[in-house]
Motif scaffolding. Structure first.
Motif, PDB file in Angstrom:
ATOM      1  N   MET A 116      49.812  35.113  33.782  1.00 31.60           N
ATOM      2  CA  MET A 116      50.634  36.232  34.264  1.00 31.60           C
ATOM      3  C   MET A 116      51.767  35.672  35.116  1.00 31.60           C
ATOM      4  O   MET A 116      51.533  34.900  36.037  1.00 31.60           O
ATOM      5  CB  MET A 116      49.760  37.160  35.106  1.00 31.60           C
ATOM      6  CG  MET A 116      50.240  38.570  35.169  1.00 31.60           C
ATOM      7  SD  MET A 116      49.048  39.552  36.120  1.00 31.60           S
ATOM      8  CE  MET A 116      49.710  41.177  35.911  1.00 31.60           C
ATOM      9  N   GLY A 175      27.962  34.441  40.676  1.00 28.58           N
ATOM     10  CA  GLY A 175      28.581  34.333  39.351  1.00 28.58           C
ATOM     11  C   GLY A 175      29.705  35.349  39.172  1.00 28.58           C
ATOM     12  O   GLY A 175      30.359  35.384  38.135  1.00 28.58           O
ATOM     13  N   ALA A 180      33.296  34.619  37.833  1.00 26.49           N
ATOM     14  CA  ALA A 180      33.697  34.631  36.413  1.00 26.49           C
ATOM     15  C   ALA A 180      34.644  35.792  36.137  1.00 26.49           C
ATOM     16  O   ALA A 180      35.610  35.651  35.385  1.00 26.49           O
ATOM     17  CB  ALA A 180      32.463  34.719  35.521  1.00 26.49           C
ATOM     18  N   MET A 181      34.379  36.937  36.769  1.00 26.92           N
ATOM     19  CA  MET A 181      35.243  38.106  36.559  1.00 26.92           C
ATOM     20  C   MET A 181      36.660  37.815  37.039  1.00 26.92           C
ATOM     21  O   MET A 181      37.634  38.224  36.429  1.00 26.92           O
ATOM     22  CB  MET A 181      34.670  39.311  37.317  1.00 26.92           C
ATOM     23  CG  MET A 181      33.654  40.064  36.526  1.00 26.92           C
ATOM     24  SD  MET A 181      34.371  40.629  34.964  1.00 26.92           S
ATOM     25  CE  MET A 181      32.966  40.490  33.898  1.00 26.92           C
ATOM     26  N   LEU A 198      37.990  34.835  37.149  1.00 30.52           N
ATOM     27  CA  LEU A 198      38.584  33.831  36.265  1.00 30.52           C
ATOM     28  C   LEU A 198      39.019  34.428  34.928  1.00 30.52           C
ATOM     29  O   LEU A 198      39.862  33.859  34.249  1.00 30.52           O
ATOM     30  CB  LEU A 198      37.583  32.684  36.022  1.00 30.52           C
ATOM     31  CG  LEU A 198      37.212  31.873  37.261  1.00 30.52           C
ATOM     32  CD1 LEU A 198      36.147  30.843  36.925  1.00 30.52           C
ATOM     33  CD2 LEU A 198      38.433  31.174  37.837  1.00 30.52           C
ATOM     34  N   LEU A 199      38.425  35.545  34.559  1.00 30.07           N
ATOM     35  CA  LEU A 199      38.781  36.167  33.276  1.00 30.07           C
ATOM     36  C   LEU A 199      40.028  37.037  33.389  1.00 30.07           C
ATOM     37  O   LEU A 199      40.550  37.507  32.396  1.00 30.07           O
ATOM     38  CB  LEU A 199      37.621  37.042  32.778  1.00 30.07           C
ATOM     39  CG  LEU A 199      36.422  36.292  32.183  1.00 30.07           C
ATOM     40  CD1 LEU A 199      35.254  37.239  31.983  1.00 30.07           C
ATOM     41  CD2 LEU A 199      36.793  35.635  30.862  1.00 30.07           C
ATOM     42  N   ARG A 200      40.484  37.271  34.619  1.00 32.78           N
ATOM     43  CA  ARG A 200      41.633  38.150  34.806  1.00 32.78           C
ATOM     44  C   ARG A 200      42.934  37.351  34.936  1.00 32.78           C
ATOM     45  O   ARG A 200      42.928  36.291  35.572  1.00 32.78           O
ATOM     46  CB  ARG A 200      41.451  38.986  36.072  1.00 32.78           C
ATOM     47  CG  ARG A 200      40.415  40.075  35.900  1.00 32.78           C
ATOM     48  CD  ARG A 200      40.147  40.740  37.211  1.00 32.78           C
ATOM     49  NE  ARG A 200      39.490  42.021  37.030  1.00 32.78           N
ATOM     50  CZ  ARG A 200      38.930  42.705  38.009  1.00 32.78           C
ATOM     51  NH1 ARG A 200      38.960  42.243  39.231  1.00 32.78           N
ATOM     52  NH2 ARG A 200      38.349  43.850  37.776  1.00 32.78           N
ATOM     53  N   PRO A 201      44.025  37.886  34.400  1.00 30.04           N
ATOM     54  CA  PRO A 201      45.300  37.160  34.516  1.00 30.04           C
ATOM     55  C   PRO A 201      45.966  37.389  35.877  1.00 30.04           C
ATOM     56  O   PRO A 201      47.110  37.812  35.955  1.00 30.04           O
ATOM     57  CB  PRO A 201      46.127  37.757  33.369  1.00 30.04           C
ATOM     58  CG  PRO A 201      45.580  39.126  33.176  1.00 30.04           C
ATOM     59  CD  PRO A 201      44.140  39.097  33.575  1.00 30.04           C
ATOM     60  N   LEU A 202      45.204  37.174  36.927  1.00 36.23           N
ATOM     61  CA  LEU A 202      45.721  37.344  38.287  1.00 36.23           C
ATOM     62  C   LEU A 202      45.041  36.300  39.156  1.00 36.23           C
ATOM     63  O   LEU A 202      43.805  36.162  39.097  1.00 36.23           O
ATOM     64  CB  LEU A 202      45.365  38.752  38.805  1.00 36.23           C
ATOM     65  CG  LEU A 202      45.769  39.047  40.243  1.00 36.23           C
ATOM     66  CD1 LEU A 202      47.260  39.393  40.306  1.00 36.23           C
ATOM     67  CD2 LEU A 202      44.965  40.217  40.809  1.00 36.23           C
ATOM     68  N   HIS A 206      44.193  38.561  44.865  1.00 32.42           N
ATOM     69  CA  HIS A 206      43.216  39.654  44.978  1.00 32.42           C
ATOM     70  C   HIS A 206      42.556  39.653  46.364  1.00 32.42           C
ATOM     71  O   HIS A 206      42.479  40.686  47.030  1.00 32.42           O
ATOM     72  CB  HIS A 206      42.157  39.501  43.882  1.00 32.42           C
ATOM     73  CG  HIS A 206      41.372  40.757  43.674  1.00 32.42           C
ATOM     74  ND1 HIS A 206      41.032  41.233  42.446  1.00 32.42           N
ATOM     75  CD2 HIS A 206      40.882  41.648  44.552  1.00 32.42           C
ATOM     76  CE1 HIS A 206      40.379  42.372  42.580  1.00 32.42           C
ATOM     77  NE2 HIS A 206      40.255  42.625  43.850  1.00 32.42           N
ATOM     78  N   VAL A 252      37.621  24.890  40.299  1.00 34.59           N
ATOM     79  CA  VAL A 252      37.450  25.675  39.064  1.00 34.59           C
ATOM     80  C   VAL A 252      37.260  24.736  37.877  1.00 34.59           C
ATOM     81  O   VAL A 252      36.428  24.994  36.992  1.00 34.59           O
ATOM     82  CB  VAL A 252      38.651  26.625  38.848  1.00 34.59           C
ATOM     83  CG1 VAL A 252      38.637  27.207  37.445  1.00 34.59           C
ATOM     84  CG2 VAL A 252      38.603  27.755  39.868  1.00 34.59           C
ATOM     85  N   SER A 272      33.985  24.716  35.663  1.00 36.33           N
ATOM     86  CA  SER A 272      34.070  24.869  34.217  1.00 36.33           C
ATOM     87  C   SER A 272      33.385  23.730  33.482  1.00 36.33           C
ATOM     88  O   SER A 272      32.965  23.873  32.350  1.00 36.33           O
ATOM     89  CB  SER A 272      35.536  24.936  33.783  1.00 36.33           C
ATOM     90  OG  SER A 272      36.177  25.977  34.459  1.00 36.33           O
ATOM     91  N   GLY A 332      28.679  27.793  35.196  1.00 36.92           N
ATOM     92  CA  GLY A 332      28.614  28.764  36.263  1.00 36.92           C
ATOM     93  C   GLY A 332      27.227  29.295  36.486  1.00 36.92           C
ATOM     94  O   GLY A 332      26.313  28.998  35.816  1.00 36.92           O
ATOM     95  N   LEU A 355      35.711  30.191  30.274  1.00 38.94           N
ATOM     96  CA  LEU A 355      35.015  29.989  31.554  1.00 38.94           C
ATOM     97  C   LEU A 355      34.450  28.588  31.673  1.00 38.94           C
ATOM     98  O   LEU A 355      34.330  28.045  32.763  1.00 38.94           O
ATOM     99  CB  LEU A 355      33.883  31.008  31.710  1.00 38.94           C
ATOM    100  CG  LEU A 355      34.288  32.434  32.040  1.00 38.94           C
ATOM    101  CD1 LEU A 355      33.067  33.327  32.112  1.00 38.94           C
ATOM    102  CD2 LEU A 355      35.053  32.491  33.355  1.00 38.94           C
ATOM    103  N   PRO A 365      47.619  32.980  30.773  1.00 43.60           N
ATOM    104  CA  PRO A 365      47.607  34.420  31.058  1.00 43.60           C
ATOM    105  C   PRO A 365      47.608  35.286  29.791  1.00 43.60           C
ATOM    106  O   PRO A 365      46.895  36.276  29.716  1.00 43.60           O
ATOM    107  CB  PRO A 365      48.878  34.635  31.880  1.00 43.60           C
ATOM    108  CG  PRO A 365      49.129  33.307  32.519  1.00 43.60           C
ATOM    109  CD  PRO A 365      48.665  32.279  31.556  1.00 43.60           C
TER     110      PRO A 365
END
Lengths: 267, 329
Positions: free
Chosen positions: A1, A91, A94-95, A97-101, A106, A259, A263, A267, B71, B91
Motif C-alpha cells: 500500500m 498469533g 498474522a492478521m 501481516l495479512l493487511r496492506p497497512l 495501526h 518478521v 516467517s 508463527g 506468512l 501490498p
C-alpha cells in the motif's frame, strides 16, 4: 500500500480506535487513575518544602511540577508494547501481516485515538492546577507553550517508538517485556517522574541530558513551567526528536528483521 | 492462479528430555532437530477452482496455506499466487488474497462487526460504491443484517464466523485461503457456510483453497482434492476418483421387518460391517451389487435398503493408514 493509500486509511483508523477506547472506557479510566504517583509525590514534596524551598521549588512550585507531570503522563501514555506482545504470543500478528497497512500505523492510531478521552481527565486537572498555583509557576509566553505542545507530542512519540522497538524484540525473544520493565525502572528515576531532575547531583543531572528519559517527561514539564530558557527548550526539542527518529529507525529495523525471522521459524 | 514448485518448509525445533538436569543442560547446550513440515510440494491451481487440502494433523496443510499467503517463507522451492511471490507480501498481493482461519479472528471484540467492515474498507482502500455493493451482497448471502450492529462479543460462534467471512471478503479477494472455516460450528451452520463459500466462488470467480477436518466440507465444496501427508503430496485429483480408487466397494444398508440371524446375512456374500435386530450393513464388491440385493430381497424380510459408497472419512482414514504403513517399511 502506498503512503498515500495508508494516509487515506488514517481517519477511519482514528474513528474506529476512538470507538474502541469508548468501548473500553471502564478499564481505560481505571488505567488513567492508576497514574497517581505524581499526586503522591506532590504531597510528599510539599511537606519537604514547607520550611524552605528545595532546589528552587517552594510548596506551590512542587505542586505545579507534579500536576504538570500528571498531565504530561496522562497525555503521553501508550500501551503498544503490551499490545504487540499479546499479538505475537497469540498469533494475532498474522492478521496484521495479512493487511496492506504497516502495523505501526495501526498501533499508533489506536493509541492516539484515545487522546480525547485522556484529555477529558487531563484538562480539568490542568485548569484546577492553574487556578491553584497561579501565574507565577507556569510559563507565561506563547513560545514556551508552543514548544511545550510539540514537546508533549514528542514525549508520546518517544515513548511509543521505544515501545515499538521493545515490542518488535518479541519476534525474537519471548522475554522482551522484561526489557520494557527495565526501561520503566530507568524512566521512573531519570525522567523526573518521582522528583524534579534538578534535585539530582550535578554529575547525574548532566548524565540525564544524554538519556532518552528526560525527553519523555521532564522536558515538556519544565518547558510548560518556564523552568528552561527558550534556547534550552529548543535544544531539548531537537534532542527529543533525534531520539524519536533513532528509536523509530531501530523499531523499523527490528520489526523488519523480526518478521523475516518469524516467517522463517513459523508463527 | 496458483503455481507451486518443489515447495518445502523445514523448522528447527528445540528438543530436550524432561527433568531438572536436562533443563539445566539446555541452558548452555541446546539440541535442535530439523522437522520437515512440507517436503517438495508441486501443483497448479487454475483461477476459479475450489480445491481441498486433505491430510492428517501435522501433515503440512496449514503450513502450506501460510506459505501461499505470505506468512511463512519457504525453505526452498517456488510459489506464485495471482502472479505474485507470496513471501514478498507486496501490498497488491495482500489486496488480492485473504486467509481465513476458524481459530483466529480479526473482528474487533467489543465493537459491532460493522466497525471492522469500515476498518477493512479503509485499510484495503475499497471505493465507497464497491464497498456498499459488496457489503450488501455479503450481508444478504450470509443473512447477517441484524448482527452487524451488535457487539462481536455478544454473537454466537457461528454468527461470529459469518461476520468474520464478510469482513474478510469485503475487498473481494481473488484467492481465498480457508483453514478449518467450519471448526466448532453446528451442522446447520456448517452447511450455511459451505453454501456461502460456494456462492462467493461462483459469483466472483474467486479461487478457493480449503483445509478442513470435516469431510463434508471437502465433499460439498471441492471437486478437486490434494492429499498431503507428512509434507508430501500423495494424491491430486477428483474426490470421486479418489474414493473409487481407494474403495471400489459399495455399502449396502438393510433394514429388517424382524430380527435376522447373522449367519443369514453372511450368506448374502460380502463383508458384514454391522448386524443387529433392526438391520445390517454389508460391504460388497461393486460388480456384485445387483446379485446381493436380489438375494437379500428374496431370502430376508427386507423392509428398506440403501446402496452407497463407503463413508469418505473411512476412505481417507484408510488412505492415511496406508501411507503411514508405506513410510514405516
Amino acid at each position: 500500500m502506498s503512503a498515500a493509500r495508508q494516509l487515506r486509511a488514517v481517519p477511519t483508523l482514528f474513528r474506529v480506535g476512538f470507538a474502541e477506547a469508548v468501548a473500553y472506557r471502564g478499564e481505560f479510566f481505571i488505567w488513567i487513575l492508576s497514574t497517581n504517583m505524581p499526586l503522591v509525590m506532590l504531597v510528599l514534596f510539599r511537606e519537604v518544602a514547607r520550611e524552605a524551598p528545595v532546589a528552587g521549588f517552594d510548596e506551590k512550585g512542587f505542586g505545579a511540577y507534579f500536576l504538570a507531570t500528571l498531565i504530561v503522563r496522562l497525555m503521553t501514555g501508550s500501551w503498544a508494547v503490551w499490545e504487540m506482545n499479546a499479538d505475537i504470543r497469540s498469533g494475532g500478528i498474522a492478521m496484521h501481516l495479512l493487511r496492506p497497512l504497516h502495523p505501526f500505523v495501526h498501533y499508533a492510531t489506536d493509541n492516539l485515538a484515545a487522546l480525547p478521552i485522556r484529555a477529558l481527565l487531563a484538562f480539568p486537572i490542568a485548569l484546577l492546577a492553574f487556578a491553584w498555583v497561579g501565574g507565577g509557576h507556569v510559563a507565561t509566553d506563547a513560545a514556551h507553550w508552543c514548544i511545550g505542545l510539540f514537546a508533549i507530542f514528542g514525549a508520546w512519540a518517544l515513548t511509543f517508538a521505544a515501545m515499538l522497538a521493545v515490542g518488535s524484540l518479541g519476534l525474537f525473544w519471548e522475554s522482551s517485556l522484561s526489557l520494557y520493565d527495565l526501561w520503566l525502572g530507568l524512566f521512573f528515576i531519570f525522567s523526573g517522574y518521582l522528583m524534579p531532575l534538578s534535585l539530582f547531583p550535578g554529575w547525574l543531572l548532566g548524565a540525564t541530558w544524554w538519556m532518552p528519559f528526560r525527553y519523555t517527561l521532564a522536558f515538556p514539564v519544565e518547558t510548560m513551567l518556564g523552568l528552561e530558557s527558550l534556547d534550552q527548550s529548543l535544544r531539548s526539542l531537537a534532542a527529543q526528536w533525534a531520539w524519536v527518529a533513532s528509536l523509530l529507525a531501530l523499531a523499523l529495523l527490528l520489526w523488519r528483521r523480526g518478521v523475516a525471522r518469524y516467517s522463517v521459524f513459523g508463527g | 492462479m496458483i503455481s507451486v514448485r518443489n515447495l518445502a518448509k523445514h523448522y528447527l525445533v528445540h528438543r530436550r528430555p524432561p527433568g531438572l538436569l536436562a533443563a539445566m543442560r539446555s541452558v548452555v547446550a541446546r539440541r535442535y532437530e530439523k522437522v520437515v513440515a512440507v517436503d517438495g510440494l508441486s501443483f497448479e491451481i487454475a483461477a476459479g477452482e475450489r480445491v481441498g487440502f486433505l491430510g492428517p494433523n501435522g501433515a503440512g496443510k496449514t503450513t502450506t496455506l501460510k506459505m501461499l499467503s505470505g506468512l511463512l517463507h519457504p525453505t526452498s522451492g517456488e510459489a506464485t499466487v495471482a502472479g505474485f511471490t507470496p513471501r514478498h507480501r507486496a501490498p497488491e498481493f495482500l489486496r488480492s488474497i485473504m486467509l481465513v482461519t476458524g481459530q483466529k479472528q480479526q473482528l474487533l471484540w467489543d465493537l459491532p462487526p460493522a466497525e471492522t467492515f469500515e476498518l477493512n474498507r479503509a485499510i484495503y482502500d475499497v471505493p465507497k460504491a464497491q464497498y456498499e455493493e459488496t457489503r450488501a451482497e455479503l450481508v444478504e448471502l450470509l443473512g447477517i443484517g441484524d448482527l452487524v450492529r451488535q457487539p462481536t462479543r455478544t454473537l454466537s460462534l457461528g454468527e461470529r464466523m459469518k461476520c468474520e467471512l464478510a469482513a474478510a471478503l469485503l475487498h473481494r479477494p481473488r484467492v481465498l485461503f480457508l483453514d478449518e472455516p467450519t471448526i466448532g460450528l453446528d451442522v446447520t451452520m456448517q452447511s450455511a457456510m459451505r453454501g456461502f463459500i460456494r456462492s462467493y466462488n461462483e459469483r466472483f470467480g474467486a479461487t478457493v483453497v480449503l483445509t478442513s477436518h470435516y469431510m463434508d466440507d471437502v465433499a460439498a465444496l471441492c471437486p478437486r482434492v490434494i492429499v498431503i501427508d507428512r509434507g508430501r503430496l500423495t494424491y491430486d485429483g477428483s474426490l470421486d476418483a479418489l474414493v473409487r480408487e481407494l474403495s471400489p466397494d459399495k455399502r449396502l444398508t438393510l433394514r429388517f421387518a424382524r430380527a435376522v440371524a447373522r449367519g443369514d446375512v453372511e450368506a448374502l456374500g460380502g463383508r458384514v460391517v454391522t448386524c443387529d435386530d433392526d438391520g445390517a450393513v454389508l460391504q460388497i464388491a461393486a460388480h456384485s451389487t445387483r446379485s446381493v440385493v436380489e438375494r437379500a430381497l428374496s431370502s430376508l424380510p427386507v423392509e428398506d435398503l440403501k446402496i452407497e459408497d463407503a463413508p469418505l472419512e473411512e476412505v481417507i482414514a484408510d488412505l492415511f493408514a496406508r501411507n503411514a504403513k508405506t513410510d514405516t517399511r
